[in-house]
Enzyme design. Structure first.
Site, PDB file in Angstrom:
ATOM      1  N   PRO A   1      64.356 -60.908  83.655  1.00 44.94           N
ATOM      2  CA  PRO A   1      64.263 -62.103  84.498  1.00 44.94           C
ATOM      3  C   PRO A   1      65.625 -62.800  84.613  1.00 44.94           C
ATOM      4  O   PRO A   1      66.350 -62.937  83.626  1.00 44.94           O
ATOM      5  CB  PRO A   1      63.258 -62.986  83.757  1.00 44.94           C
ATOM      6  CG  PRO A   1      62.461 -62.040  82.932  1.00 44.94           C
ATOM      7  CD  PRO A   1      63.410 -60.949  82.537  1.00 44.94           C
ATOM      8  N   GLU A   2      65.946 -63.198  85.830  1.00 44.20           N
ATOM      9  CA  GLU A   2      67.222 -63.865  86.091  1.00 44.20           C
ATOM     10  C   GLU A   2      66.956 -65.299  86.549  1.00 44.20           C
ATOM     11  O   GLU A   2      65.837 -65.812  86.416  1.00 44.20           O
ATOM     12  CB  GLU A   2      68.016 -63.058  87.113  1.00 44.20           C
ATOM     13  CG  GLU A   2      68.299 -61.625  86.652  1.00 44.20           C
ATOM     14  CD  GLU A   2      69.016 -60.786  87.689  1.00 44.20           C
ATOM     15  OE1 GLU A   2      69.866 -61.330  88.421  1.00 44.20           O
ATOM     16  OE2 GLU A   2      68.724 -59.578  87.785  1.00 44.20           O
TER      17      GLU A   2
ATOM     18  N   LYS B   1      69.582 -68.075  82.198  1.00 44.65           N
ATOM     19  CA  LYS B   1      68.349 -67.295  82.084  1.00 44.65           C
ATOM     20  C   LYS B   1      67.451 -67.822  80.970  1.00 44.65           C
ATOM     21  O   LYS B   1      66.479 -67.162  80.595  1.00 44.65           O
ATOM     22  CB  LYS B   1      68.677 -65.823  81.813  1.00 44.65           C
ATOM     23  CG  LYS B   1      69.537 -65.161  82.880  1.00 44.65           C
ATOM     24  CD  LYS B   1      69.858 -63.725  82.484  1.00 44.65           C
ATOM     25  CE  LYS B   1      70.853 -63.085  83.427  1.00 44.65           C
ATOM     26  NZ  LYS B   1      71.169 -61.691  83.045  1.00 44.65           N
TER      27      LYS B   1
ATOM     28  N   ARG C   1      75.850 -49.804  84.645  1.00 48.37           N
ATOM     29  CA  ARG C   1      74.751 -50.564  85.238  1.00 48.37           C
ATOM     30  C   ARG C   1      74.317 -49.911  86.545  1.00 48.37           C
ATOM     31  O   ARG C   1      75.164 -49.614  87.392  1.00 48.37           O
ATOM     32  CB  ARG C   1      75.173 -52.011  85.509  1.00 48.37           C
ATOM     33  CG  ARG C   1      75.452 -52.829  84.260  1.00 48.37           C
ATOM     34  CD  ARG C   1      75.948 -54.220  84.654  1.00 48.37           C
ATOM     35  NE  ARG C   1      76.212 -55.052  83.494  1.00 48.37           N
ATOM     36  CZ  ARG C   1      75.326 -55.859  82.932  1.00 48.37           C
ATOM     37  NH1 ARG C   1      74.117 -55.939  83.436  1.00 48.37           N
ATOM     38  NH2 ARG C   1      75.646 -56.591  81.888  1.00 48.37           N
TER      39      ARG C   1
END
Length: 269
Positions: free
Chosen positions: A2-3, A58, A259
């Site tokens: 979650p951001e 966050k 990433r």
């Protein structure tokens, strides 16, 4: 993970559901998810009113009446559910905060955590976070000053929490696409107009994601129609080999600094 938009959605909904309410009971199923002895955690948290819930980057900060703060970081795979005992998901609950017959369940806290701090300790913990990208005081001039000496790639710079707080893997790709910039571009190579568009894209993408409730695929409570509404609105993230919404080209998936990264080679330059 979650951001900023997901945590902002949680913040808004939880303030509506439990803001001003008193924690009537605490259940801890996994001691590694907290940072103090369970007995101390329960003693300090139980029977305390949640005065407000704040988001930083966050993190969610649950401000208790006694001055202590619960700091939540969901990390990868964690989520929450609020409801009655018979409504809870069929999943292992690491921590449970009760509000009478309703409960806030913390699920998947293997890497994530719910830590208890005094106010000054919280400030120390969060002191290295970069500016909030949606803060009213974070102007274009502030952004230009911030990137003035940056030389790294757009992708790795955006996910650096010391640069800007709250942006992670998903929204770094969404922002780069919106700004029409390749994620491997170097920050010091950006031209004046590209920097302006970059700043605008950060704000536009994050505000749009918040508007539609972020991407979380689990509702926060029964009847929750807000959480997760952005998931089918993404521009590039998770859309490998699909058509770009701008030019129709094929979305590419690559790794940048380990990433996974999604972008369109035709309309991002």
């Amino acid at each position: 993970m979650p951001e900023l938009p997901e945590m902002e959605t949680y913040k808004t909904l939880l303030n509506q559901k439990i803001g001003g309410n008193t924690i009537t009971d605490v259940f801890i199923n996994r001691t590694k998810s907290i940072n103090v002895e369970p007995e101390d955690f329960i003693r300090i948290v139980k029977n305390q009113k949640i005065e407000t819930i704040e988001r930083r980057a966050k993190y969610l900060l649950f401000h208790l009446k006694n001055g202590y703060i619960l700091v939540l970081h969901l990390m990868l795979g964690s989520w929450m559910y609020y409801g009655k005992e018979e409504e809870k998901p069929d999943r292992t609950i690491q921590i449970q905060l009760s509000f009478g017959k309703l409960h806030l369940y913390f699920i998947g806290l293997r890497l994530g955590y719910l830590h208890l701090y005094s106010r000054d300790k919280v400030e120390q913990k969060l002191t290295e976070l970069g500016p909030e990208p949606l803060d009213v005081n974070f102007s274009l001039d502030s952004f230009l000053d911030l990137i003035n000496s940056r030389r790294g790639r757009i992708k790795t710079t955006l996910v650096n929490q010391k640069f800007l707080s709250g942006i992670g893997n998903r929204y770094s790709d969404e922002i780069a696409w919106h700004a029409q910039l390749l994620p491997e571009r170097k920050m010091n190579e950006l031209k004046g107009n590209e920097k302006v568009q970059f700043y605008n894209s950060i704000r536009i993408v994050l505000q749009e994601a918040i508007k539609y409730g972020g991407y979380m695929d689990q509702p926060l409570f029964k009847g929750d129609t807000k959480t997760g509404g952005y998931d089918n609105r993404t521009y590039v993230y998770g859309r490998e080999d699909e058509a770009c919404k701008s030019c129709g080209g094929s979305i590419i998936k690559e790794k940048i600094s380990s990433r996974k990264t999604f972008y369109c080679k035709q309309c991002q330059t």
